[in-house]
Write a protein that holds these residues in place. Structure first.
Motif, short mmCIF file in Angstrom:
data_model
loop_
_atom_site.label_atom_id
_atom_site.label_comp_id
_atom_site.label_asym_id
_atom_site.label_seq_id
_atom_site.Cartn_x
_atom_site.Cartn_y
_atom_site.Cartn_z
N LEU A 61 90.82 84.10 -23.79
CA LEU A 61 92.22 83.61 -23.83
C LEU A 61 92.66 84.15 -22.77
CD1 LEU A 61 93.44 84.22 -27.67
CD2 LEU A 61 92.72 82.05 -26.52
N ILE A 62 93.72 83.49 -21.91
CA ILE A 62 94.36 83.89 -20.77
C ILE A 62 95.60 83.41 -20.73
CG2 ILE A 62 93.38 82.31 -19.27
CD1 ILE A 62 93.46 84.35 -16.95
N ARG A 63 96.64 84.35 -20.64
CA ARG A 63 98.18 83.80 -20.73
C ARG A 63 98.86 83.84 -18.96
NH1 ARG A 63 103.76 85.92 -21.65
NH2 ARG A 63 104.66 84.46 -22.66
N LEU A 64 99.17 82.61 -18.74
CA LEU A 64 99.47 82.49 -17.29
C LEU A 64 100.53 81.56 -17.13
CD1 LEU A 64 97.80 79.75 -16.66
CD2 LEU A 64 96.02 81.33 -16.22
N LYS A 65 101.10 81.49 -15.88
CA LYS A 65 102.03 80.72 -15.44
C LYS A 65 101.97 80.31 -14.01
CE LYS A 65 106.63 82.81 -15.59
NZ LYS A 65 107.83 82.61 -15.97
N GLY A 66 102.70 79.45 -13.34
CA GLY A 66 102.60 79.33 -12.01
C GLY A 66 103.82 78.64 -11.43
N SER A 67 104.19 78.55 -9.99
CA SER A 67 105.06 77.81 -9.59
C SER A 67 104.57 76.51 -9.25
CB SER A 67 105.42 78.54 -8.18
OG SER A 67 104.18 78.52 -7.34
N PRO A 68 105.33 75.46 -9.39
CA PRO A 68 104.90 74.02 -9.06
C PRO A 68 103.83 73.83 -8.08
CG PRO A 68 107.05 74.16 -9.32
CD PRO A 68 106.85 75.52 -9.32
N LYS A 100 103.68 77.49 -0.68
CA LYS A 100 103.73 78.78 -1.39
C LYS A 100 103.12 78.35 -2.43
CE LYS A 100 105.17 83.33 -2.02
NZ LYS A 100 106.38 84.29 -2.02
N GLN A 101 101.93 79.15 -3.04
CA GLN A 101 101.63 79.08 -4.56
C GLN A 101 101.78 80.33 -5.09
OE1 GLN A 101 97.73 77.17 -5.25
NE2 GLN A 101 97.90 75.93 -3.36
N ARG A 102 102.06 80.51 -6.21
CA ARG A 102 102.18 81.85 -6.91
C ARG A 102 101.70 81.61 -8.47
NH1 ARG A 102 107.18 83.92 -9.86
NH2 ARG A 102 107.07 86.10 -9.73
N LEU A 103 100.99 82.66 -8.76
CA LEU A 103 100.35 82.84 -10.21
C LEU A 103 100.71 84.09 -10.60
CD1 LEU A 103 98.52 81.47 -12.14
CD2 LEU A 103 96.60 82.77 -11.22
N LEU A 104 101.18 83.98 -12.09
CA LEU A 104 101.34 85.24 -12.76
C LEU A 104 100.46 85.33 -14.01
CD1 LEU A 104 105.36 85.28 -12.98
CD2 LEU A 104 103.86 86.65 -11.55
N VAL A 105 99.75 86.32 -14.24
CA VAL A 105 98.76 86.32 -15.36
C VAL A 105 99.54 87.82 -16.33
CG1 VAL A 105 96.41 86.53 -16.17
CG2 VAL A 105 96.80 85.47 -14.12
N ASP A 106 99.44 87.33 -17.43
CA ASP A 106 100.33 88.17 -18.36
C ASP A 106 99.08 89.27 -19.18
OD1 ASP A 106 101.70 89.86 -20.26
OD2 ASP A 106 102.26 88.39 -21.54
N TRP A 107 98.01 88.40 -19.65
CA TRP A 107 96.85 89.37 -20.18
C TRP A 107 95.71 88.34 -20.30
CZ3 TRP A 107 95.81 86.52 -24.43
CH2 TRP A 107 96.58 85.71 -25.11
N ILE A 108 94.59 89.19 -20.65
CA ILE A 108 93.24 88.50 -21.03
C ILE A 108 92.86 89.09 -22.18
CG2 ILE A 108 90.99 87.99 -19.95
CD1 ILE A 108 92.08 88.45 -17.14
N ALA A 109 92.25 88.38 -23.01
CA ALA A 109 91.76 88.76 -24.25
C ALA A 109 90.49 87.89 -24.82
CB ALA A 109 92.86 88.76 -25.56
N LEU A 110 89.73 88.50 -25.89
CA LEU A 110 88.81 87.72 -26.46
C LEU A 110 89.13 87.45 -28.07
CD1 LEU A 110 85.65 89.69 -25.39
CD2 LEU A 110 86.60 87.85 -23.98
N ARG A 111 88.84 86.56 -28.73
CA ARG A 111 89.09 86.39 -29.65
C ARG A 111 87.60 85.41 -30.64
NH1 ARG A 111 93.95 82.41 -31.50
NH2 ARG A 111 92.76 80.70 -30.32
#
Length: 434
Positions: free
Chosen positions: A359-366, A423-434
């Motif tokens: 699992l990876i939680r992320l978001k980015g600019s348009p 411009k591209q911009r990415l934010l990543v909050d966490w990476i996890a295994l489930r």
């Protein structure tokens, strides 16, 4: 003492022993009490007694013993750590304590200091009335002024038809204004009965006519267990932080890095979370309510940059990356008539054999385009290849391949030469295994 304790394996710095021989521990405690009598300035005897109490899950006496050692050597990292650990155990137990709110019938925002009477049914299991009270004065009170908290009780069932003074506590006005007044009252004699309580606040020096000028705030009035109430009045959170400041943010962060490097991700996370408590109580990760966090192995919370670097073979163009406030941020400057991209490499040593998905939680600019590449013991694969990033936070999932994860590349970039700049911009909050 060693005969009476048993430690889990592997043993970590925050491991708590259990009792294997109660009689041996009681004998050891008697010897240690003699030792502290004859050598009251020796912290080691207090420390060893603290660990016996920890094994017995007697957090109060453990905290007292560790505090004695800490007071004798307040600059000791070991004694600071162990004292904080005892208060941390109190915090864990308090997280599951029963809470029965007592409705005062008035707003607790800003009240005049007038008596409040409330009828309470006292459960047999939760007989401690826990009070958290403060005074927000509208004028400066004299230093000698005292705040007097009184609780009067009437209980026709018990034969008390008139209000009887049942509890009284005094504190200086400055103490109450700065720290509040936290205390508890034992209502076990009224267990299983209805009782009428009057909460009354007075000021020793201000006079009856001035009582209305003081603002009384009841932050919390609840019924709970006596054990929980005893913990709360010790202010375990503030005591834990006071102890661990003696250990320091950098030491805890480094300890987390050591555990992560050898693949102990759960232990590493505990150290990272403790370190961030010393940094204005920052949170590491955000999780939606539909995710069972206990089922996850969090590989990366982006506490620091120790295990991340710019990908040297990703043909990077103009971009940058940072880790701050628990987030990985990757940005890319797009140039006309050129294919722009940037990738960052995270080094892992994660056993994924017991997990089914990542699992990876992320978001980015348009318009941000994401590629994620994962290296296992068998091969590299891309669960996401030039995929448009969500504008709002989302959790992406992917199937795991192999039993080990060695590295993860997170990149943003164009699939082909672009005829526009941006411009591209990415934010990543966490990476996890489930």
């Amino acid at each position: 003492m060693d005969q009476g304790l048993i430690w889990s394996q592997p043993r970590f710095a925050d491991s708590i022993p259990s009792v294997s021989d109660e009689q041996a521990l009681e004998a050891a405690l008697r010897h240690l009490q003699v030792a502290t009598y004859w050598r009251p300035d020796d912290p080691q005897a207090y420390r060893l007694a603290g660990w016996i109490y920890m094994a017995q899950k007697d957090w109060l006496h453990a905290a007292d013993s560790f505090t004695e050692a800490w007071n004798l050597q307040p600059n000791s990292l070991l004694y600071s750590w162990e004292r904080g650990l005892a208060f941390e155990q109190m915090m864990k137990e308090l997280a599951n304590m029963p809470i029965i709110p007592v409705n005062l019938g008035v707003s607790n925002e800003q009240l005049h200091c007038i008596p409040i009477t409330v009828d309470v049914w006292v459960p047999k299991e939760n007989t401690a009335l826990l009070l958290d009270f403060t005074v927000n004065s509208y004028k400066s009170l004299p230093e000698s002024s005292q705040v007097i908290l009184r609780i009067l009780v009437s209980s026709p069932e018990y034969g008390w038809n008139d209000s009887v003074l049942f509890f009284q506590r005094r504190a200086t006005a400055s103490e109450v204004e700065s720290d509040g007044m936290v205390d508890w009252v034992d209502l076990s004699s009224f267990a299983g009965r209805k009782v009428s309580l009057t909460l009354d606040v007075k000021f020793s020096d201000s006079g009856a006519n001035d009582l209305g000028s003081q603002g009384c705030q009841w932050k919390r009035v609840i019924l709970t267990t006596q054990r929980a109430a005893e913990y709360v009045v010790r202010r375990p959170y503030s005591q834990m932080i006071a102890s661990w400041l003696g250990v320091g943010y950098d030491v805890m962060l480094a300890k987390g890095d050591i555990e992560r490097k050898i693949g102990n991700y759960r232990e590493a996370l505990r150290w990272y979370e403790r370190a961030l408590l010393l940094q204005d109580n920052k949170k590491i990760d955000e999780f939606p309510t539909d995710i069972d966090v206990s089922s996850l192995l969090r590989l990366e919370s982006f506490v620091n940059e120790t295990f991340w670097k710019l990908c040297s073979w990703c043909d990077n163009t103009i971009g940058r990356w940072t880790i701050s406030n628990g987030l990985l941020e990757v940005t890319l400057e797009e140039t006309i008539d050129r294919r722009d991209r940037i990738g960052v490499l995270g080094i892992f040593n994660a056993d994924s054999s017991d997990y089914e998905e990542g699992l990876i939680r992320l978001k980015g600019s348009p318009g941000t385009i994401v590629t994620i590449e994962i290296e296992t013991e068998n091969r590299r694969f891309r669960p996401f290849n030039y995929t448009l990033a969500p504008v709002d936070w989302e959790i992406w999932s992917f199937q795991l391949e192999g039993k080990k994860i060695y590295s993860i590349i997170i990149g943003i970039g164009e699939l082909e030469n672009s005829m526009r700049s941006g411009k591209q911009r990415l934010l990543v909050d966490w990476i996890a295994l489930r």
